[in-house]
Design a protein around this motif. Structure first.
Motif, PDB file in Angstrom:
ATOM      1  N   SER A 456      -3.343 -17.189   0.756  1.00 46.83           N
ATOM      2  CA  SER A 456      -2.997 -16.556  -0.516  1.00 46.83           C
ATOM      3  C   SER A 456      -2.556 -15.117  -0.307  1.00 46.83           C
ATOM      4  CB  SER A 456      -4.201 -16.591  -1.458  1.00 46.83           C
ATOM      5  OG  SER A 456      -5.208 -15.709  -1.005  1.00 46.83           O
ATOM      6  N   ALA A 457      -1.881 -14.569  -1.315  1.00 50.31           N
ATOM      7  CA  ALA A 457      -1.462 -13.162  -1.260  1.00 50.31           C
ATOM      8  C   ALA A 457      -2.683 -12.269  -1.107  1.00 50.31           C
ATOM      9  CB  ALA A 457      -0.689 -12.807  -2.527  1.00 50.31           C
ATOM     10  N   LEU A 458      -3.754 -12.606  -1.808  1.00 50.27           N
ATOM     11  CA  LEU A 458      -4.987 -11.826  -1.730  1.00 50.27           C
ATOM     12  C   LEU A 458      -5.515 -11.801  -0.304  1.00 50.27           C
ATOM     13  CD1 LEU A 458      -7.102 -10.546  -3.907  1.00 50.27           C
ATOM     14  CD2 LEU A 458      -8.479 -12.515  -3.257  1.00 50.27           C
ATOM     15  N   GLU A 459      -5.574 -12.954   0.345  1.00 48.20           N
ATOM     16  CA  GLU A 459      -6.111 -13.034   1.700  1.00 48.20           C
ATOM     17  C   GLU A 459      -5.197 -12.328   2.701  1.00 48.20           C
ATOM     18  OE1 GLU A 459      -8.434 -17.278   1.809  1.00 48.20           O
ATOM     19  OE2 GLU A 459      -6.286 -17.307   1.414  1.00 48.20           O
ATOM     20  N   ASN A 460      -3.880 -12.421   2.511  1.00 53.55           N
ATOM     21  CA  ASN A 460      -2.960 -11.745   3.413  1.00 53.55           C
ATOM     22  C   ASN A 460      -3.115 -10.236   3.346  1.00 53.55           C
ATOM     23  OD1 ASN A 460      -0.770 -13.269   5.066  1.00 53.55           O
ATOM     24  ND2 ASN A 460      -1.031 -14.510   3.226  1.00 53.55           N
ATOM     25  N   ILE A 461      -3.316  -9.693   2.165  1.00 56.18           N
ATOM     26  CA  ILE A 461      -3.504  -8.244   2.038  1.00 56.18           C
ATOM     27  C   ILE A 461      -4.883  -7.845   2.550  1.00 56.18           C
ATOM     28  CG2 ILE A 461      -3.650  -6.323   0.384  1.00 56.18           C
ATOM     29  CD1 ILE A 461      -1.661  -7.859  -1.388  1.00 56.18           C
ATOM     30  N   ALA A 462      -5.866  -8.707   2.333  1.00 58.09           N
ATOM     31  CA  ALA A 462      -7.248  -8.384   2.709  1.00 58.09           C
ATOM     32  C   ALA A 462      -7.441  -8.239   4.206  1.00 58.09           C
ATOM     33  CB  ALA A 462      -8.195  -9.461   2.175  1.00 58.09           C
ATOM     34  N   ASN A 465      -8.543  -4.891   5.256  1.00 58.25           N
ATOM     35  CA  ASN A 465      -9.956  -4.527   5.108  1.00 58.25           C
ATOM     36  C   ASN A 465     -10.681  -5.719   4.512  1.00 58.25           C
ATOM     37  OD1 ASN A 465     -12.458  -3.461   4.642  1.00 58.25           O
ATOM     38  ND2 ASN A 465     -11.794  -1.930   3.151  1.00 58.25           N
ATOM     39  N   PRO A 466     -11.229  -6.611   5.348  1.00 62.71           N
ATOM     40  CA  PRO A 466     -11.852  -7.843   4.845  1.00 62.71           C
ATOM     41  C   PRO A 466     -12.986  -7.606   3.852  1.00 62.71           C
ATOM     42  CG  PRO A 466     -11.503  -7.977   7.216  1.00 62.71           C
ATOM     43  CD  PRO A 466     -11.199  -6.569   6.825  1.00 62.71           C
ATOM     44  N   ALA A 467     -13.579  -6.407   3.888  1.00 55.61           N
ATOM     45  CA  ALA A 467     -14.702  -6.122   2.989  1.00 55.61           C
ATOM     46  C   ALA A 467     -14.243  -5.578   1.640  1.00 55.61           C
ATOM     47  CB  ALA A 467     -15.658  -5.129   3.648  1.00 55.61           C
ATOM     48  N   ALA A 468     -12.939  -5.423   1.442  1.00 58.96           N
ATOM     49  CA  ALA A 468     -12.427  -4.817   0.210  1.00 58.96           C
ATOM     50  C   ALA A 468     -12.640  -5.733  -0.991  1.00 58.96           C
ATOM     51  CB  ALA A 468     -10.946  -4.501   0.363  1.00 58.96           C
ATOM     52  N   SER A 469     -12.797  -5.116  -2.144  1.00 66.00           N
ATOM     53  CA  SER A 469     -12.940  -5.879  -3.385  1.00 66.00           C
ATOM     54  C   SER A 469     -11.568  -6.302  -3.890  1.00 66.00           C
ATOM     55  CB  SER A 469     -13.631  -5.023  -4.447  1.00 66.00           C
ATOM     56  OG  SER A 469     -12.791  -3.935  -4.820  1.00 66.00           O
ATOM     57  N   ARG A 470     -11.559  -7.215  -4.841  1.00 69.53           N
ATOM     58  CA  ARG A 470     -10.295  -7.672  -5.435  1.00 69.53           C
ATOM     59  C   ARG A 470      -9.574  -6.494  -6.095  1.00 69.53           C
ATOM     60  NH1 ARG A 470      -8.770 -12.927  -6.753  1.00 69.53           N
ATOM     61  NH2 ARG A 470      -7.002 -13.096  -8.194  1.00 69.53           N
ATOM     62  N   ALA A 471     -10.328  -5.619  -6.739  1.00 69.03           N
ATOM     63  CA  ALA A 471      -9.723  -4.449  -7.390  1.00 69.03           C
ATOM     64  C   ALA A 471      -9.053  -3.542  -6.360  1.00 69.03           C
ATOM     65  CB  ALA A 471     -10.784  -3.681  -8.170  1.00 69.03           C
ATOM     66  N   ASP A 472      -9.708  -3.362  -5.196  1.00 64.83           N
ATOM     67  CA  ASP A 472      -9.122  -2.532  -4.136  1.00 64.83           C
ATOM     68  C   ASP A 472      -7.827  -3.161  -3.628  1.00 64.83           C
ATOM     69  OD1 ASP A 472     -11.172  -0.673  -4.238  1.00 64.83           O
ATOM     70  OD2 ASP A 472     -12.372  -1.715  -2.717  1.00 64.83           O
ATOM     71  N   LYS A 520      -6.033  -0.715   4.438  1.00 63.88           N
ATOM     72  CA  LYS A 520      -6.780  -0.299   5.622  1.00 63.88           C
ATOM     73  C   LYS A 520      -7.094   1.191   5.583  1.00 63.88           C
ATOM     74  CE  LYS A 520      -7.070  -0.923  10.598  1.00 63.88           C
ATOM     75  NZ  LYS A 520      -6.446  -1.473  11.818  1.00 63.88           N
ATOM     76  N   ASP A 521      -6.172   1.986   5.030  1.00 63.15           N
ATOM     77  CA  ASP A 521      -6.396   3.423   4.864  1.00 63.15           C
ATOM     78  C   ASP A 521      -6.761   4.093   6.182  1.00 63.15           C
ATOM     79  OD1 ASP A 521      -6.480   5.793   3.427  1.00 63.15           O
ATOM     80  OD2 ASP A 521      -8.599   5.569   2.899  1.00 63.15           O
ATOM     81  N   ALA A 522      -6.018   3.765   7.243  1.00 60.30           N
ATOM     82  CA  ALA A 522      -6.287   4.314   8.570  1.00 60.30           C
ATOM     83  C   ALA A 522      -5.603   5.672   8.718  1.00 60.30           C
ATOM     84  CB  ALA A 522      -5.776   3.353   9.636  1.00 60.30           C
ATOM     85  N   PRO A 523      -6.165   6.562   9.526  1.00 57.03           N
ATOM     86  CA  PRO A 523      -5.561   7.899   9.690  1.00 57.03           C
ATOM     87  C   PRO A 523      -4.286   7.901  10.515  1.00 57.03           C
ATOM     88  CG  PRO A 523      -7.501   7.676  11.082  1.00 57.03           C
ATOM     89  CD  PRO A 523      -7.460   6.449  10.234  1.00 57.03           C
ATOM     90  N   ILE A 524      -4.049   6.845  11.309  1.00 59.72           N
ATOM     91  CA  ILE A 524      -2.847   6.759  12.139  1.00 59.72           C
ATOM     92  C   ILE A 524      -2.022   5.567  11.666  1.00 59.72           C
ATOM     93  CG2 ILE A 524      -1.951   6.398  14.471  1.00 59.72           C
ATOM     94  CD1 ILE A 524      -4.503   7.722  15.531  1.00 59.72           C
TER      95      ILE A 524
END
Length: 604
Positions: A456-462, A465-472, A520-524
């Motif tokens: 799913s689109a949700l799983e591909n984006i997740a 960050n696998p721990a992210a919420s649906r809202a994130d 993911k919000d990674a610094p690099i």
């Protein structure tokens, strides 16, 4: 440092999983031991019960031989034999009872051995997949995908047949031993005549097995090549049809099919020798027995009823005898497949976390390449003596012709490759001395080809960050300008995207990949030609999203179109693995060097 660099060079010299494969002449005994210790032994309780059931099965078969002697003794009126009335009353009960015991024990042993074998294969596939995902980038690229796929499909199927037949072979061996004991009990001289013939046949069968094992290895390799060829034809269907090269593809496939036919025919012809040889051996045994038994009965050494029991055991011996004769051929084919499976399971990643590694401490993401060089396994140098500082929070663009070393330099940063010389530091820490997990957690990658899975689109984006919420996840999609089209999908974020994201356009796939990086919000941030294959409208949306994504992050960009990197804090021009120019767009244009010449062609 020098020792580490030497180790890196040694690892890079031979990156393919097959380079760590077993000796092709490793013995069957060693492979069988590895199969037992590594996979089957954990299921020993079920196998022990199966062995007990096999013993009962063997006893039931032996019981048939003794029953025939008892019945024939009564029918022929031999001295001390049962009466005809006793035979009439008890023989049907004995035969039916033995048949029930025989059938029940056969079912139990078959069920238990099948469970153990299939569970072991499941474990093997898990180990293969775990190792495949642990191998580094260079090793995975060292073999076509079809060869990996063949290990999980064709090789496992061949080994499954071997394990199934091996279980039956153990049952045949127990039965064979039991029937031999019955024959020895009746007449050891007759048994000796039979066993000599079977021993001579065994030598021939063993030779057939060696030939089949060699042919089996070749057949499994061909299966991988064939899988790769078919996969290329399917994935490249657009080009095949547009360029009308169907005849060429048919010719390639036909040649591959012919080659496979040749190997399979060789295996079939070799395997076909087993049954005839064993049948002739059985006929020879019966011929010898007839001659010997006539003399034995004439001399009073045996009776007709005893011979009937012996002959029943001999006839029943033919089935397990044939099974054991053909078992060697099947086992050798299976071990040919098992060797290929082990070549993947035993492969060691060339890039891995050092035993004394520590987690990369939090930091702003300053990067330094310090006299870094890298050469591929064939000796071709992709990066040569690169020294480069990338300040934290700045955008640095790598430009240059194809093959200049841009992608290789970027791939060295997350340790997809190991440098042969030099070192790379993030916030002052050598990346070879930190854990891979913590290193790669600091980076997000968006490449030219957005890698999406049939999820799913949700799983591909997740994945970001696998721990992210649906809202994130939805917020990340909004930042990547992906929320609007995802919301229009049949099941919105729960809609499967198809293989490789086939249900989306190129621009949509890229925005899903960007959403993953936002999440993911990674610094690099690593951007490898992230907008090169898009239409103007999609590129405009993605460029806008990239501005938000790169803000405050250390960003390394690879681009062929200079218009996309004009505003970079620093532009690095590469040629033949070396840095030839650095500076801002305006500075490089003023120098009238390689960048200025390229800019004059593109920016008009």
């Amino acid at each position: 440092m020098r020792a580490r660099q030497s180790l890196r060079s040694a690892r890079l010299a031979d990156p393919s999983p097959d380079s760590s494969s077993l000796d092709p002449h490793v013995s069957t005994r060693i492979l069988a031991g590895r199969l037992w210790r590594g996979y089957l032994a954990r299921y020993w309780p079920g196998l022990a019960l199966a062995l007990a059931a096999m013993a009962v099965y063997s006893g039931a078969q032996a019981g048939f031989a003794f029953s025939v002697e008892w019945i024939f003794g009564g029918l022929s009126g031999e001295e001390g034999a049962p009466s005809l009335g006793a035979v009439a009353r008890f023989a049907p009960v004995i035969i039916i009872g033995l048949a029930v015991v025989y059938s029940a024990s056969l079912y139990v042993s078959t069920r238990l051995t099948a469970r153990a074998a299939l569970s072991a294969l499941r474990d093997m596939q898990n180990d293969m997949f775990d190792k495949m995902t642990a191998l580094d980038f260079a090793q995975l690229r060292g073999q076509v995908a079809g060869q990996y796929m063949a290990r999980f499909t064709n090789d496992v199927t061949v080994l499954r047949e071997t394990l199934t037949r091996a279980a039956k072979g153990v049952r045949d061996a127990v039965t064979f031993a039991g029937l031999c004991a019955v024959m020895i009990y009746y007449d050891a001289v007759l048994f000796a005549a039979v066993i000599v013939i079977y021993a001579l046949v065994g030598v021939f069968v063993a030779r057939i097995g060696k030939l089949l094992r060699s042919a089996s290895r070749k057949a499994q390799e061909q299966a991988g090549d064939l899988t790769a060829l078919i996969g290329e034809s399917v994935s490249g269907a657009r080009m095949v049809k547009t360029y009308q090269i169907e005849p060429l593809e048919r010719a390639r496939a036909s040649a591959a099919f012919d080659e496979r036919l040749s190997v399979l025919l060789k295996m079939a012809y070799t395997r076909a020798l087993n049954e005839p040889v064993i049948f002739v051996a059985g006929a020879a045994a019966i011929a010898v027995i007839i001659a010997v038994v006539a003399a034995r009965i004439g001399a009073g050494a045996t009776s007709f009823s005893e011979f009937a029991g012996f002959l029943t055991a001999l006839v029943m011996l033919s089935q397990p005898g044939r099974g054991l004769g053909t078992l060697n051929a099947v086992v050798q084919e299976g071990f040919g497949a098992f060797e290929r499976i082990l070549s993947l399971i035993d492969a060691e990643p060339a890039v891995k976390t050092a035993p004394d590694a520590f987690d990369l401490p939090p930091g702003p993401g300053a990067i330094r390449f310090e006299n870094v060089s890298f050469a591929y396994a064939d000796g071709s140098k992709a990066v040569a003596g690169v020294t480069l500082d990338i300040p934290a929070g700045k955008m640095v663009a790598l430009v240059g012709a194809s093959g200049a070393g841009k992608s290789t330099l970027m791939n060295l940063l997350p340790r997809l490759y190991e440098p042969g010389e030099g070192r790379i530091l993030i916030d002052g820490e050598d990346i070879a001395e930190v854990t891979l997990r913590s290193l790669r957690a600091r980076m997000a990658l968006v490449s030219q080809e957005a890698v999406l899975f049939n999820m799913s689109a949700l799983e591909n984006i997740a994945f970001g960050n696998p721990a992210a919420s649906r809202a994130d996840i939805i917020r990340a999609a909004e930042n990547a300008a992906a929320n609007d089209f995802i919301a229009q999908l049949p099941n919105a974020y729960d809609t499967p995207l198809g293989e490789g994201g086939a249900n989306l356009s190129g621009g949509q796939r890229q925005r899903v990949a960007l959403a993953r990086a936002f999440l993911k919000d990674a610094p690099i941030l690593l951007l490898d030609e992230a907008t090169s294959a898009l239409d103007a409208e999609s590129e405009a949306k993605i460029q806008d999203a990239l501005k938000r994504l790169t803000q405050g992050r250390t960003t390394l960009v690879i681009a062929h179109r200079l218009s996309t990197v004009k505003d970079a804090d620093m532009i690095v021009v590469m040629d033949k693995g070396r840095i030839v120019e650095t500076g801002t767009h305006d500075e490089l244009v003023e120098r009238q060097g390689a960048y200025a010449r390229q800019a004059a062609l593109q920016l008009v």
